[in-house]
Design an enzyme around this catalytic site. Structure first.
Site, PDB file in Angstrom:
ATOM      1  N   ASP A 108       0.811  -1.207   0.000  1.00  0.00           N
ATOM      2  CA  ASP A 108       0.000   0.000   0.000  1.00  0.00           C
ATOM      3  C   ASP A 108       0.854   1.271   0.000  1.00  0.00           C
ATOM      4  N   CYS A 128     -23.500 -11.845 -11.737  1.00  0.00           N
ATOM      5  CA  CYS A 128     -23.819 -10.980 -10.587  1.00  0.00           C
ATOM      6  C   CYS A 128     -23.445  -9.534 -10.890  1.00  0.00           C
ATOM      7  N   CYS A 151     -22.709  -5.347  -6.680  1.00  0.00           N
ATOM      8  CA  CYS A 151     -21.885  -4.206  -6.243  1.00  0.00           C
ATOM      9  C   CYS A 151     -22.193  -2.971  -7.083  1.00  0.00           C
ATOM     10  N   CYS A 205     -23.755   0.332  -4.966  1.00  0.00           N
ATOM     11  CA  CYS A 205     -22.923   1.498  -4.636  1.00  0.00           C
ATOM     12  C   CYS A 205     -23.819   2.720  -4.440  1.00  0.00           C
ATOM     13  N   CYS A 213     -16.612   8.218  -5.617  1.00  0.00           N
ATOM     14  CA  CYS A 213     -16.393   7.132  -4.642  1.00  0.00           C
ATOM     15  C   CYS A 213     -16.196   7.719  -3.242  1.00  0.00           C
ATOM     16  N   CYS A 247     -15.358   3.106   2.811  1.00  0.00           N
ATOM     17  CA  CYS A 247     -16.729   2.713   2.481  1.00  0.00           C
ATOM     18  C   CYS A 247     -16.695   1.234   2.126  1.00  0.00           C
ATOM     19  N   CYS A 287     -19.772  -1.788  -1.440  1.00  0.00           N
ATOM     20  CA  CYS A 287     -19.640  -2.686  -2.601  1.00  0.00           C
ATOM     21  C   CYS A 287     -19.034  -4.032  -2.202  1.00  0.00           C
ATOM     22  N   CYS A 313     -21.551  -8.123  -1.529  1.00  0.00           N
ATOM     23  CA  CYS A 313     -20.985  -9.181  -2.381  1.00  0.00           C
ATOM     24  C   CYS A 313     -21.335 -10.565  -1.826  1.00  0.00           C
TER      25      CYS A 313
HETATM   26  C1  B12 Z   1      -5.804   4.504  -5.227  1.00  0.00           C
HETATM   27  C2  B12 Z   1      -6.391   3.451  -4.314  1.00  0.00           C
HETATM   28  C3  B12 Z   1      -7.704   3.606  -3.936  1.00  0.00           C
HETATM   29  C4  B12 Z   1      -8.607   4.683  -4.525  1.00  0.00           C
HETATM   30  C5  B12 Z   1      -9.053   4.213  -5.928  1.00  0.00           C
HETATM   31  C6  B12 Z   1      -9.524   2.753  -5.978  1.00  0.00           C
HETATM   32  C7  B12 Z   1      -9.369   2.110  -7.345  1.00  0.00           C
HETATM   33  N1  B12 Z   1     -10.287   1.216  -7.666  1.00  0.00           N
HETATM   34  O1  B12 Z   1      -8.409   2.372  -8.075  1.00  0.00           O
HETATM   35  C8  B12 Z   1      -9.721   4.792  -3.456  1.00  0.00           C
HETATM   36  C9  B12 Z   1      -9.340   5.844  -2.440  1.00  0.00           C
HETATM   37  C10 B12 Z   1     -11.110   5.078  -3.993  1.00  0.00           C
HETATM   38  C11 B12 Z   1      -9.611   3.401  -2.825  1.00  0.00           C
HETATM   39  C12 B12 Z   1     -10.652   2.793  -2.180  1.00  0.00           C
HETATM   40  C13 B12 Z   1     -10.566   1.528  -1.612  1.00  0.00           C
HETATM   41  N2  B12 Z   1      -9.449   0.807  -1.429  1.00  0.00           N
HETATM   42 CO1  B12 Z   1      -7.780   1.278  -2.208  1.00  0.00          CO
HETATM   43  N3  B12 Z   1      -6.113   1.539  -2.994  1.00  0.00           N
HETATM   44  C14 B12 Z   1      -5.618   2.372  -3.863  1.00  0.00           C
HETATM   45  C15 B12 Z   1      -4.171   2.061  -4.221  1.00  0.00           C
HETATM   46  C16 B12 Z   1      -3.240   3.024  -3.464  1.00  0.00           C
HETATM   47  C17 B12 Z   1      -3.866   2.113  -5.719  1.00  0.00           C
HETATM   48  C18 B12 Z   1      -4.931   1.406  -6.591  1.00  0.00           C
HETATM   49  C19 B12 Z   1      -4.642   1.578  -8.051  1.00  0.00           C
HETATM   50  O2  B12 Z   1      -3.497   1.718  -8.475  1.00  0.00           O
HETATM   51  N4  B12 Z   1      -5.676   1.611  -8.860  1.00  0.00           N
HETATM   52  C20 B12 Z   1      -5.462   1.777 -10.272  1.00  0.00           C
HETATM   53  C21 B12 Z   1      -6.572   1.182 -11.060  1.00  0.00           C
HETATM   54  C22 B12 Z   1      -6.189   1.261 -12.531  1.00  0.00           C
HETATM   55  O3  B12 Z   1      -6.639  -0.162 -10.652  1.00  0.00           O
HETATM   56  P1  B12 Z   1      -7.999  -0.970 -10.469  1.00  0.00           P
HETATM   57  O4  B12 Z   1      -9.158  -0.111 -10.208  1.00  0.00           O
HETATM   58  O5  B12 Z   1      -7.679  -2.044  -9.515  1.00  0.00           O
HETATM   59  O6  B12 Z   1      -8.115  -1.483 -11.989  1.00  0.00           O
HETATM   60  C23 B12 Z   1      -7.863  -2.800 -12.395  1.00  0.00           C
HETATM   61  C24 B12 Z   1      -9.154  -3.519 -12.785  1.00  0.00           C
HETATM   62  O7  B12 Z   1     -10.022  -2.589 -13.423  1.00  0.00           O
HETATM   63  C25 B12 Z   1      -8.638  -4.573 -13.746  1.00  0.00           C
HETATM   64  N5  B12 Z   1      -9.444  -4.732 -14.920  1.00  0.00           N
HETATM   65  C26 B12 Z   1      -9.091  -4.379 -16.181  1.00  0.00           C
HETATM   66  N6  B12 Z   1     -10.080  -4.727 -17.031  1.00  0.00           N
HETATM   67  C27 B12 Z   1     -11.065  -5.283 -16.291  1.00  0.00           C
HETATM   68  C28 B12 Z   1     -12.310  -5.797 -16.700  1.00  0.00           C
HETATM   69  C29 B12 Z   1     -13.172  -6.324 -15.722  1.00  0.00           C
HETATM   70  C30 B12 Z   1     -14.488  -6.884 -16.140  1.00  0.00           C
HETATM   71  C31 B12 Z   1     -12.783  -6.335 -14.338  1.00  0.00           C
HETATM   72  C32 B12 Z   1     -13.691  -6.855 -13.296  1.00  0.00           C
HETATM   73  C33 B12 Z   1     -11.509  -5.805 -13.959  1.00  0.00           C
HETATM   74  C34 B12 Z   1     -10.678  -5.295 -14.952  1.00  0.00           C
HETATM   75  O8  B12 Z   1      -7.342  -4.124 -14.209  1.00  0.00           O
HETATM   76  C35 B12 Z   1      -7.074  -2.823 -13.709  1.00  0.00           C
HETATM   77  C36 B12 Z   1      -5.576  -2.627 -13.542  1.00  0.00           C
HETATM   78  O9  B12 Z   1      -5.032  -3.542 -12.627  1.00  0.00           O
HETATM   79  C37 B12 Z   1      -4.031   0.572  -3.707  1.00  0.00           C
HETATM   80  C38 B12 Z   1      -2.649   0.238  -3.115  1.00  0.00           C
HETATM   81  C39 B12 Z   1      -1.642  -0.016  -4.197  1.00  0.00           C
HETATM   82  N7  B12 Z   1      -0.460   0.472  -4.016  1.00  0.00           N
HETATM   83  O10 B12 Z   1      -1.945  -0.669  -5.190  1.00  0.00           O
HETATM   84  C40 B12 Z   1      -5.137   0.472  -2.639  1.00  0.00           C
HETATM   85  C41 B12 Z   1      -5.998  -0.830  -2.592  1.00  0.00           C
HETATM   86  C42 B12 Z   1      -6.422  -1.156  -4.011  1.00  0.00           C
HETATM   87  N8  B12 Z   1      -7.153  -0.432  -1.821  1.00  0.00           N
HETATM   88  C43 B12 Z   1      -7.574  -1.360  -1.053  1.00  0.00           C
HETATM   89  C44 B12 Z   1      -8.756  -1.239  -0.268  1.00  0.00           C
HETATM   90  C45 B12 Z   1      -8.950  -2.243   0.862  1.00  0.00           C
HETATM   91  C46 B12 Z   1      -9.685  -0.237  -0.572  1.00  0.00           C
HETATM   92  C47 B12 Z   1     -11.117  -0.120  -0.024  1.00  0.00           C
HETATM   93  C48 B12 Z   1     -11.845  -1.447   0.116  1.00  0.00           C
HETATM   94  C49 B12 Z   1     -11.064   0.615   1.336  1.00  0.00           C
HETATM   95  C50 B12 Z   1     -12.430   1.001   1.889  1.00  0.00           C
HETATM   96  N9  B12 Z   1     -13.136   0.097   2.539  1.00  0.00           N
HETATM   97  O11 B12 Z   1     -12.831   2.130   1.738  1.00  0.00           O
HETATM   98  C51 B12 Z   1     -11.766   0.801  -1.095  1.00  0.00           C
HETATM   99  C52 B12 Z   1     -12.391  -0.021  -2.227  1.00  0.00           C
HETATM  100  C53 B12 Z   1     -12.945   0.847  -3.328  1.00  0.00           C
HETATM  101  C54 B12 Z   1     -13.075   0.050  -4.617  1.00  0.00           C
HETATM  102  N10 B12 Z   1     -14.246  -0.468  -4.897  1.00  0.00           N
HETATM  103  O12 B12 Z   1     -12.050  -0.081  -5.331  1.00  0.00           O
HETATM  104  C55 B12 Z   1      -6.749  -2.627  -1.149  1.00  0.00           C
HETATM  105  C56 B12 Z   1      -7.524  -3.664  -1.991  1.00  0.00           C
HETATM  106  C57 B12 Z   1      -7.516  -5.069  -1.435  1.00  0.00           C
HETATM  107  C58 B12 Z   1      -8.325  -6.018  -2.304  1.00  0.00           C
HETATM  108  N11 B12 Z   1      -8.701  -7.132  -1.739  1.00  0.00           N
HETATM  109  O13 B12 Z   1      -8.605  -5.750  -3.459  1.00  0.00           O
HETATM  110  C59 B12 Z   1      -5.443  -2.085  -1.805  1.00  0.00           C
HETATM  111  C60 B12 Z   1      -4.723  -3.059  -2.744  1.00  0.00           C
HETATM  112  C61 B12 Z   1      -4.496  -1.663  -0.662  1.00  0.00           C
HETATM  113  C62 B12 Z   1      -3.749  -2.864  -0.089  1.00  0.00           C
HETATM  114  N12 B12 Z   1      -2.451  -2.913  -0.295  1.00  0.00           N
HETATM  115  O14 B12 Z   1      -4.321  -3.750   0.492  1.00  0.00           O
HETATM  116  N13 B12 Z   1      -8.408   2.863  -3.025  1.00  0.00           N
HETATM  117  S1  SF4 Z   2     -17.621  -8.408  -6.894  1.00  0.00           S
HETATM  118 FE1  SF4 Z   2     -19.120  -9.566  -5.685  1.00  0.00          FE
HETATM  119  S2  SF4 Z   2     -20.993  -8.291  -5.784  1.00  0.00           S
HETATM  120 FE2  SF4 Z   2     -19.621  -7.578  -7.429  1.00  0.00          FE
HETATM  121  S3  SF4 Z   2     -20.262  -8.739  -9.233  1.00  0.00           S
HETATM  122 FE3  SF4 Z   2     -18.565  -9.887  -8.302  1.00  0.00          FE
HETATM  123  S4  SF4 Z   2     -19.574 -11.396  -6.969  1.00  0.00           S
HETATM  124 FE4  SF4 Z   2     -21.117  -9.812  -7.459  1.00  0.00          FE
HETATM  125  S1  SF4 Z   3     -16.263   2.133  -1.915  1.00  0.00           S
HETATM  126 FE1  SF4 Z   3     -18.417   2.813  -1.656  1.00  0.00          FE
HETATM  127  S2  SF4 Z   3     -18.640   4.594  -3.001  1.00  0.00           S
HETATM  128 FE2  SF4 Z   3     -16.722   3.536  -3.606  1.00  0.00          FE
HETATM  129  S3  SF4 Z   3     -17.329   2.134  -5.252  1.00  0.00           S
HETATM  130 FE3  SF4 Z   3     -17.520   0.952  -3.348  1.00  0.00          FE
HETATM  131  S4  SF4 Z   3     -19.662   1.258  -2.674  1.00  0.00           S
HETATM  132 FE4  SF4 Z   3     -19.203   2.817  -4.205  1.00  0.00          FE
END
Ligand code: B12
Ligand code: SF4
Ligand code: SF4
Length: 361
Positions: free
Chosen positions: A126, A184, A187, A191, A207, A233, A236, A240
């Site tokens: 992280d 499914c 999520c 949201c 978000c 938050c 989502c 699940c």
């Molecule tokens: C920036 C960040 C955030 C941002 C942006 C989140 C995001 N989705 O990018 C914010 C502040 C919103 C955030 C929130 C949260 N975060 Co955060 N965050 C990070 C951080 C620092 C970087 C993430 C990143 O680089 N994202 C870049 C984008 C491009 O990546 P991505 O969204 O994962 O995109 C991938 C998918 O889209 C996938 N993909 C591509 N094509 C397709 C097609 C389909 C169909 C699918 C399904 C996927 C897919 O490939 C993409 C590239 O890898 C990491 C730590 C780290 N150093 O990595 C933690 C991290 C991702 N966060 C984490 C956590 C726990 C959270 C929260 C759950 C915390 C909370 N309860 O509030 C939420 C979850 C929100 C969510 N639904 O994502 C954990 C995730 C653990 C896990 N099991 O996944 C991490 C890894 C931290 C850690 N080291 O544990 N986070």
């Molecule tokens: S992440 Fe969980 S809630 Fe979202 S589509 Fe997949 S199984 Fe359903």
């Molecule tokens: S963390 Fe909360 S606001 Fe962000 S995508 Fe998930 S449900 Fe939506």
């Protein structure tokens, strides 16, 4: 016993499970997505891995001659403690206690074992050096859920992730994990702000997990949706079905080591001085380590869950309506109006952002 067996044993001793190995390679998909989302505005003003996508997707910058990336997960699955009677704010599960410290400790124990064999090895979790979920996916730890989280088969997404990048050559995961979401879409529908704009794609501008961290005025259109969330938050992940099927008891692999703080009394928080806020909540990501962002969020929550006729609520609103900080005055205006306390509102304010709040009908 092979070196990888030893690595797995050390991981297990530190409560890390599952563990996998990815080949060290440029994270091309993540790099593409980081640039594309930045260009589309989906990253808002987030820095993190977005600050330098070329670096955060290149394990060879982190460790010269890297060959393997060992990825480990630590469960933070816990039963929710009972909600206290008071007006309380909700903390997301990953922040109930510090799961990153024991995760890093375990990762460093692995790194030291590799170093003892003469290899280079550095642990990351992280810290923006690496896109953690992408390496975890490549290491066969889990699949990308439509909520963008990485889900471990049969065990869901309540995991934090980290890795050790090393120049040791280790056997890598035979395959990535197949998609487990199927048809499914709970999520996406669950949201509260519609921030999951496509499967796996989060629009940070909506978000709540980002908006509570972002500095500045909390966007008016999402204040009600914030509800009682002070940090993070979980919606989502709560909806699940893979997570819902899990036993809420703590995972035996990752025992709770410290105090759990899932609920924060709002009025008490708003009465604390800076040093006390930092002492209690300094582990949270606070922009510039400035407690005003916690207070700002608490004022929005007060507007959402407070009782306008409660004298303690009235007294807190008056105090914040007189705050020298215009950001806090602006949110106090919103909270007072939302709670029907128009009687407390001043007629005007020298700061334009507060005046704008006062002029809202
Ligand atoms: C920036 C960040 C955030 C941002 C942006 C989140 C995001 N989705 O990018 C914010 C502040 C919103 C955030 C929130 C949260 N975060 Co955060 N965050 C990070 C951080 C620092 C970087 C993430 C990143 O680089 N994202 C870049 C984008 C491009 O990546 P991505 O969204 O994962 O995109 C991938 C998918 O889209 C996938 N993909 C591509 N094509 C397709 C097609 C389909 C169909 C699918 C399904 C996927 C897919 O490939 C993409 C590239 O890898 C990491 C730590 C780290 N150093 O990595 C933690 C991290 C991702 N966060 C984490 C956590 C726990 C959270 C929260 C759950 C915390 C909370 N309860 O509030 C939420 C979850 C929100 C969510 N639904 O994502 C954990 C995730 C653990 C896990 N099991 O996944 C991490 C890894 C931290 C850690 N080291 O544990 N986070
Ligand atoms: S992440 Fe969980 S809630 Fe979202 S589509 Fe997949 S199984 Fe359903
Ligand atoms: S963390 Fe909360 S606001 Fe962000 S995508 Fe998930 S449900 Fe939506």
């Amino acid at each position: 016993m092979t070196l990888l067996d030893d690595v797995r044993r050390i991981a297990a001793d530190h409560g890390l499970d599952p563990v996998g190995v990815a080949p060290a390679e440029i994270l091309d998909r993540a790099r593409r997505e980081l640039f594309a989302r930045k260009a589309a505005g989906l990253a808002d003003s987030m820095q993190f891995t977005y600050k330098n996508p070329e670096r955060s997707t290149d394990p060879f910058v982190a460790v010269r001659g890297a060959q393997s990336v060992i990825v480990a997960a630590r469960s933070y699955q816990r039963a929710e403690s009972e909600r206290p009677e008071l007006a309380v704010a909700r903390v997301a599960r990953y922040a109930w206690s510090d799961h990153y410290a024991p995760l890093r400790e375990g990762l460093w124990a692995i790194a030291h074992r590799l170093r003892a064999e003469g290899y280079r090895a550095v642990a990351y979790a992280d810290d923006n050096t690496v896109v953690d979920r992408e390496v975890a996916y490549r290491a066969g730890i889990g699949w990308f859920g439509k909520n963008a989280n990485l889900l471990v088969p049969g065990r869901g997404s309540w995991f934090v992730l980290g890795c050790v990048i090393t120049d040791a050559v280790l056997p890598t995961a035979p395959a990535v994990v197949d998609d487990g979401c199927g048809g499914c879409r709970r999520c996406l529908d669950g949201c509260p702000t519609g921030a999951i704009v496509a499967p796996g794609v989060i629009d940070a501008r909506r978000c709540l997990a980002w908006l509570v961290q972002k500095p500045g005025i909390f966007p008016a259109e999402y204040r009600e949706a914030l509800g009682d969330r002070i940090y993070g938050c979980d919606d989502c992940q709560d909806v699940c079905p893979v997570n819902r099927r899990m036993d809420p008891a703590p995972s035996p692999a990752a025992p709770m080591v410290e105090e759990v703080s899932a609920w924060v009394p709002v009025l008490e928080l708003l009465a604390l001085d800076d040093a006390s806020i930092l002492e209690r909540h300094g582990r949270w990501y606070l922009h510039d380590r400035d407690p005003r962002w916690v207070r700002r969020n608490a004022l929005v929550i007060l507007g959402n869950i407070g009782i306008g006729t409660d004298p303690d609520v009235g007294e807190t609103l008056v105090r914040y309506l007189r705050s020298p900080d215009p950001v806090l005055r602006a949110h106090a205006v919103w909270a007072a109006r939302t709670l029907g306390r128009h009687d407390l509102l001043p007629n005007t304010d020298p700061d334009p952002s507060v005046l704008a709040e006062l002029l809202v009908q």
